[in-house]
Enzyme design. Structure first.
Site, mmCIF file in Angstrom:
data_model
loop_
_atom_site.group_PDB
_atom_site.id
_atom_site.type_symbol
_atom_site.label_atom_id
_atom_site.label_comp_id
_atom_site.label_asym_id
_atom_site.label_seq_id
_atom_site.Cartn_x
_atom_site.Cartn_y
_atom_site.Cartn_z
ATOM 1 N N GLU A 1 0.833 -1.196 0.000
ATOM 2 C CA GLU A 1 0.000 0.000 0.000
ATOM 3 C C GLU A 1 0.872 1.251 0.000
ATOM 4 O OE1 GLU A 1 -2.537 1.810 -0.841
ATOM 5 O OE2 GLU A 1 -3.963 0.545 0.245
ATOM 6 N N ASN B 1 -5.948 3.184 6.791
ATOM 7 C CA ASN B 1 -5.658 2.623 5.472
ATOM 8 C C ASN B 1 -4.985 3.699 4.629
ATOM 9 O OD1 ASN B 1 -5.876 0.341 3.674
ATOM 10 N ND2 ASN B 1 -7.403 1.498 2.527
ATOM 11 N N ASN C 1 -10.323 4.756 0.692
ATOM 12 C CA ASN C 1 -9.300 4.499 -0.312
ATOM 13 C C ASN C 1 -9.218 5.639 -1.321
ATOM 14 O OD1 ASN C 1 -7.385 2.357 -0.706
ATOM 15 N ND2 ASN C 1 -9.075 0.956 -0.313
ATOM 16 N N ASP D 1 -9.629 1.060 -5.771
ATOM 17 C CA ASP D 1 -8.742 1.091 -4.609
ATOM 18 C C ASP D 1 -7.928 2.386 -4.655
ATOM 19 O OD1 ASP D 1 -6.716 0.268 -2.559
ATOM 20 O OD2 ASP D 1 -7.737 -1.648 -2.724
#
Length: 232
Positions: free
Chosen positions: A15, A98, A141, A189
């Protein structure tokens, strides 16, 4: 387009890739590691953290800012020194950070992921205040800013869409949420904007990165990748 791996070891959940000072930094969330890839030497430097690293961004004062499970940290990759900056407003069980991106003024927008509808999108202000901008999220995201600095693009993958918000540069506030892209192949994403103002969206479960025109929602170009779960 030819794709080649830059590591010879497994990354569980890659990520937040970002180029900074000639190095490619990225995180492996599930293994709590941060990487700095040196393309000139074809070598990856690895740092182990005590907890999951959801995302990272370069910091103007030097080093990185990490969005970790329990908050934001300033991090020196060379010395591995970690300094707490701020904690999130909400602390639900099973929720963790995230994706994150900085706006043109240096604010850090960072979202969490957790049980359906229990995650949030936050902004970390330069004075270290943390504000909750959006609730009812499952997986924060994307996060990309238009070239004119007036629009923020955002994805909550289970919705299978990319939304846009009007962005107030003076305060960082968001308003006027609307859908600009519907994704049919995988889930949207991570994303970024190119020099023409078009969005490149990684498609989790779709094995590709796709280029879209956010003004029309049209899919313009697709790069297929040798991995099904493309995160960013």
């Amino acid at each position: 387009m030819r794709c080649e791996p830059i590591t010879d070891f497994s990354i569980r959940l890659g990520e937040s890739p970002v180029w900074h000072n000639g190095l490619l930094y990225f995180a492996d969330i599930d293994s709590a590691r941060v990487f700095a890839y040196d393309p000139a030497r074809r070598k990856c430097h690895i740092r182990q953290l005590p907890d999951e690293v959801g995302s990272l961004v370069p910091r103007a004062a030097g080093g990185l800012v990490l969005a970790m499970r329990d908050g934001f940290y300033a991090y020196d990759f060379a010395t591995q020194r970690r300094e707490p900056l701020a904690a999130p407003v909400h602390r639900q069980r099973g929720v963790k950070f995230n994706d994150s991106k900085c706006d043109p003024c240096g604010r850090l927008y960072a979202g969490t992921t957790g049980p359906a509808g229990q995650a949030h999108l936050y902004v970390l202000q330069p004075d270290r205040r943390v504000q909750c901008l959006l609730g009812g999220v499952t997986i924060s995201n994307g996060i990309a800013f238009s070239l004119d600095g007036r629009t923020l693009y955002y994805a909550d993958p289970p919705t299978r869409r990319v939304d846009a918000f009007d962005y107030d540069r003076a305060t960082g506030a968001l308003s006027n949420r609307r859908t600009v892209i519907e994704v049919s192949r995988g889930l949207p994403d991570g994303m970024c904007l190119d020099g023409q103002g078009l969005l490149w969206v990684a498609q989790w479960g779709g094995g590709c990165v796709q280029r879209y025109d956010p003004a029309t929602g049209a899919a313009l170009e697709r790069i297929d990748l040798p991995a099904d779960l493309v995160s960013s």
